[in-house]
Design an enzyme around this catalytic site. Structure first.
Site, short mmCIF file in Angstrom:
data_model
loop_
_atom_site.label_atom_id
_atom_site.label_comp_id
_atom_site.label_asym_id
_atom_site.label_seq_id
_atom_site.Cartn_x
_atom_site.Cartn_y
_atom_site.Cartn_z
CB ILE A 307 -35.03 5.02 15.55
CG1 ILE A 307 -33.80 5.65 14.90
CG2 ILE A 307 -34.63 4.36 16.86
CD1 ILE A 307 -33.28 6.86 15.62
CG ASP A 351 -23.78 -29.22 40.83
OD1 ASP A 351 -22.69 -29.67 40.49
OD2 ASP A 351 -23.92 -28.30 41.66
CG ASP A 707 -20.73 -24.62 41.95
OD1 ASP A 707 -19.80 -25.29 41.49
OD2 ASP A 707 -21.59 -25.09 42.72
#
Length: 1020
Positions: A307, A351, A707
């Site tokens: 690990i 936008d 939004d």
């Protein structure tokens, strides 16, 4: 009440049974409270601290580590007394790591703003209602307001619910809807029904939306929606239903965790099974149980080795460092994993207003009459530079720069711009920028007058603030505004009644300066100004003015046009009824046309180049705006989204056109379109869903409350720094400067971060493979322990962690924005790379075990055992001729383990240098191109020496100082890892170039020959 905007005032009142003068009765109020519930957004149920803590452990790698810690803790209880302290070190260290990770995770989540909770800030505390239980207007708590209530609002009020306007008491009613629409210009409202049932919020001019603010005026209306039934409530519902999605990296790490758990399980079982025959060796006292536990401990050590404990910390550090670099480029990252996601962004949905444009209206063209002879005429058409509110720019006529003071009509035009105006510009010292005070359109006219400087005001020696208002000051010394006839919908104009303070070319009497929509103003014009003269304005001349105005309003520019005029002999003020706006039309008559100005929200200068960079990087830009289609297409042509003459059929859709398509056609439209105009918030969410169904990684920009659902749904939600708190808290990233180019810079940084992350993840994985191989070989060959779990933890967390973090500082490739975005499902490790890292890992493991074995067999300071004695060391305690004269305690001597650990650390430092580049040689990319790496290697070696030479630590880690001969041997075992990786990189380069790996192999052969020659010379 559905479609309240399409109902008449009477229909809206009748629907709720509301008295238009006295409001609802108490019984109606109680019935509606029961039917519709309180007028508030439900509070989001937050997670308890324990839920958050448990969530931090809901990760496969963490679970494996936790299991290893528990098993180690249980096994430590059975250790012999003198080993008890060191036995507990391993589980304690693992637990400390897990606790630290959990604390950081919980802290981040507790500090993260909730977008849903941020919506609550738009709920007003109180509202003004008319009810039958009391006379007049009464204040009630906003949450007690019910559908059907009569509500009154005035300047400064926050709208308490969705309201259908029934009566407007002022000349105009302006509402700031920017929190909902993102558009900064306030909206003029009216009471007329809007018959279109599919009208978007921007077009519902008879509705007041909950949470918005009254900018000007006073009105009354009937409540048609409360709580979750309001526009803002529907947004809350959509946000709560939006599920969080994992970033590509998180998904890859989850997959890696699953694969790792399977591999660990198989290897652990294999190691334990291989040694079943050794369970009853004399070293275990002939006890099968003790033998089984001993090899179980080795299996646990193997799990710890496999690990990469340092990986979560290294990834977090790398991402955090990346966010700091992004912040310098005005991109503030709120969610760390999104930094990496930016690297595989394939579509940017932007936008228009404020992101691609400056969100600062600017006059770019205007015209006045040059000469008029009957119906024959010619115009002077001027162009202005400058795209912000800073009043600096040049004026051009036919491509030549001119002085406005040379044109008499421009002096009059400047006067109208200043005097027929209620706005101003202000210099923000903190931002070092000019800002509007009032309406954007009016501010643009003030800036125009300052640019024209038609009265030749000397601005030298003035500071920026003073220079910006110098022309205004000059004009205001000539004229005094007495009163304003406010804008109204019927005449589509406004005017200011002004009296002269000193003589000027415009005469000595009062004037009525007018500005408004060209059609409406021209209707009331009887003359036109030509220089200092006044000529009759015929129908033919009006048609020419409207034709040129039409050209300004279409095509590439699509300008918003205003006509400027003056009444040279206006009515006297005492003849006007200033309280009745319906009569203003009668006062603005017998006007003289002065000129037409065309303005737009101009594109940012740097956007065009950023769009080109996106195209080169394989990123599609989709513009999504609430603006009308013609204006949006014009801007898109100017910034390079569309070519100048490109046919936009099938590439540009309005929200309504998109709705008229079938779901299949909508998906196809999203796949090819580059512009969506006049859209609603739900369109944004739908576009994101279609993009996700096509495996695109989308970045979505937004600034309004509306939004927020789309920002939350997109892989990368990008809010504007000037946007609402809701949008910011729903987004992963905030643009401090609201600039599209900052998104492109952030994408570039994201790609560089991913490349570096890929390098250190592979570095850590190859190192862990080496550790697994070393333990596996030790167990399989029956050798004494070469590495123990606490040493492996130290290597994984500290010694490996520092260089891995430093690899995050690798410089980006020069062609990083010339490659297409990587696929979200692209694996971290390809087949060839897996082979490479297995080869490196196997060498790391073999060298580590070999170094420990060398000390036992060949070292002058070691026991010089035979290979058979070494592999059968567990039989030593049983006696026998094979171990005659051998002290069995020698197999626990820390020298062998120290040799193994030192080789492991040294190899992994050299392996970190190998990871500077995936395929480039250390000759072309030397270590000093990343000084952080050199520093981290030096620090790692220093820490390694600390545990070797500090007594307390050497006891904990079971190591001991090494002699000079032993250090030389460590280097002999370690250096070949560089030669091996250089060989593998050489092969990779040849394969990538389509050449045979045998071609030009002589350099690699020479490199190995030199190494073995030196090795042989040292042995003599």
């Amino acid at each position: 009440m559905e479609d309240g905007h399409s109902k008449t005032v009477e229909q809206s009142l009748n629907f709720f049974g509301t008295d238009p003068e006295r409001g609802l009765t108490l019984d109606q109020i109680k019935a509606n409270q029961k039917k519709y519930g309180p007028n508030e957004l439900p509070t989001e149920e937050g997670k308890s601290i324990w839920q958050l803590v448990l969530e931090q452990f809901d990760d496969l790698l963490v679970k494996i580590l936790l299991l290893a810690a528990i098993i180690s803790f249980v096994l430590a209880l059975f250790e012999e007394h003198e080993e008890t302290f060191t036995a507990f070190v391993e589980p304690l260290v693992i637990l400390l790591i897990l606790i630290a990770n959990a604390v950081v995770g919980v802290w981040q989540e507790r500090n993260a703003e909730s977008a849903i909770e941020a919506l609550k800030e738009y709920e007003p505390e109180m509202g003004k209602v008319v009810r039958q239980d009391k006379s007049g207007i009464q204040k009630v708590r906003a949450k007690e307001i019910v559908p059907g209530d009569l509500v009154e609002v005035s300047v400064g009020d926050k709208i308490p619910a969705d309201i259908r306007i029934t009566h407007i008491y002022s000349t105009t009613l302006r509402i700031d809807q920017s929190i909902l629409t993102g558009e900064s210009v306030s909206v003029i409202k009216h009471t007329d029904a809007i018959p279109d049932p599919r009208a978007v919020n921007q077009d519902k001019k008879n509705i007041l939306f909950s949470g918005t603010n009254v900018a000007a005026g006073k009105a009354r209306g009937v409540v048609i929606g409360t709580g979750l039934s309001t526009a803002i409530g529907k947004i809350r519902t959509e946000m709560s239903e939006t599920e969080e999605i994992k970033t590509p990296l998180q998904q890859k790490l989850d997959e890696f965790g699953e694969q790792l758990s399977k591999v660990i399980s198989v290897i652990c079982v294999a190691v334990w099974a291989i040694n079943i025959g050794h369970f009853n060796d004399p070293a275990h006292g002939g006890s099968w149980i003790k033998g089984a536990i001993y090899y179980f401990k080795i299996a646990v050590a193997l799990a710890v080795a496999a690990i990469p404990e340092g990986l979560p910390a290294v990834i977090t550090t790398c991402l955090a460092l990346g966010t700091r670099r992004m912040a310098k480029k005005n991109a503030i990252v709120r969610s760390l994993p999104s930094v990496e996601t930016l690297g595989c962004t394939s579509v940017i949905c932007s936008d228009k207003t404020g992101t691609l444009t400056t969100n600062q209206m600017s006059v770019s063209r205007m015209f006045i009459f040059d000469k008029v002879e009957g119906n024959d005429s010619s115009f002077l058409e001027f162009e202005m530079t400058g795209s912000t509110y800073e009043p600096i720019g040049e004026v051009f006529l036919n491509g030549q720069r001119i002085k406005a003071a040379d044109y008499d009509t421009l002096q009059e035009l400047s006067t109208i711009c200043i005097m027929c105006n209620d706005s101003a510009i202000d210099y923000n010292e903190f931002k070092q920028a000019f800002e509007k005070v009032g309406e954007a359109t009016e501010t643009a006219l003030i800036v125009l007058a300052e640019k024209l400087n038609s009265f030749s005001v000397n601005k030298s020696g003035l500071d920026r603030r003073s220079a910006a208002i110098a022309c205004r000051g000059e004009i205001e010394t000539k004229w005094k505004k007495e009163f304003t006839l406010e804008f109204s919908r019927d005449r589509k104009s406004m005017s200011s009644y002004c009296t002269p303070l000193k003589a000027s070319r415009l005469g000595t009497g009062p004037k009525l300066f007018v500005k408004g929509a060209p059609e409406g103003v021209l209707e009331r014009c009887t003359h036109a100004r030509v220089g200092t003269t006044k000529v009759p304005l015929t129908s033919a001349l009006k048609a020419k003015i409207l034709a040129l105005t039409g050209q300004y309003g279409t095509g590439r520019d699509t300008l918003r046009c205003l006509a400027l005029a003056v009444a040279d002999s206006p009515m006297k003020p005492d003849e006007m009824d200033l309280g009745d706006s319906t009569k203003f039309y009668q006062y603005e008559v017998n006007l003289t046309f002065v000129g037409v100005v065309g303005m737009l929200d101009p594109p940012r200068k740097e956007v065009f180049d950023s769009i080109v960079r996106c195209r080169a990087a394989g990123i599609r830009v989709i513009v999504i705006t609430g603006d009308n289609k013609a204006t949006a297409e014009a801007i898109c042509r100017r910034i390079g989204v569309f070519a100048e003459d490109e046919d936009t059929t099938g590439k540009s859709y309005s929200g309504r056109e998109f709705d008229d398509l079938s779901p299949t056609e909508q998906k196809a439209a999203v796949a090819r379109s580059r512009l969506f105009s006049r859209v609603e918030p739900q369109h944004k969410s739908k576009i994101v869903e279609f993009l996700q169904s096509m495996n695109e990684i989308s970045a979505m920009t937004g600034d309004g409350v509306n939004d927020a659902p789309a920002l939350k749904k997109a892989e990368i939600g990008i809010a504007m720094g000037s946007g609402t708190a809701v949008a910011k808290s729903a987004a992963e990233m905030v643009l401090a400067d609201d600039n599209f180019s900052s998104i492109v810079s952030a994408v570039e940084e994201g790609r560089a971060i991913y490349n570096n992350m890929k390098q250190f993840i592979r570095y850590l994985i190859s190192s862990n493979i080496g550790e697994v191989v070393s333990i596996f070989l030790t167990a399989a060959l029956g050798l004494p322990e070469a590495l123990i779990p606490v040493q492996l933890l130290w290597v994984n967390l500290v010694t490996d962690g520092l260089p891995a973090t430093a690899l995050g500082f690798n410089p980006p490739d020069l062609d990083i924005m010339e490659k297409p975005p990587r696929k979200a499902d692209e694996g971290l490790i390809s087949g060839w790379l897996f082979f490479r890292y297995m080869a490196i890992g196997f060498y790391v493991g073999a060298a580590t075990v070999g170094a420990a074995a060398w000390w036992f067999v060949f070292s002058d300071e070691g026991p010089k055992l035979s290979y058979w004695q070494l592999t059968h060391h567990l039989s030593c305690l049983g006696g026998g001729d094979e171990f005659k004269g051998v002290d069995c305690k020698i197999f626990s001597d820390p020298h062998a383990m120290t040799m193994a650990l030192s080789v492991l650390v040294t190899i992994e430092m050299l392996n970190a240098m190998n990871s500077l580049s995936e395929n480039q040689s250390l000759i072309t990319m030397p270590p000093w191109c990343n000084l952080w790496l050199i520093g981290s290697m030096a620090l790692s070696f220093t820490l390694h020496f600390v545990i070797l030479y500090v007594d307390v630590l050497s006891t904990v880690f079971q190591v001991t100082p090494l002699s000079a001969e032993e250090w030389i041997t460590v280097m002999k075992f370690s250096i070949p890892v560089v030669l091996l990786d250089e060989t593998l990189k050489f092969v990779a380069r040849k394969i990538a170039d389509g050449e045979s790996p045998i071609y030009k192999m002589h350099g690699i052969v020479l490199m190995w020959a030199v190494f073995f020659g030196l090795l042989y010379a040292m042995m003599l």
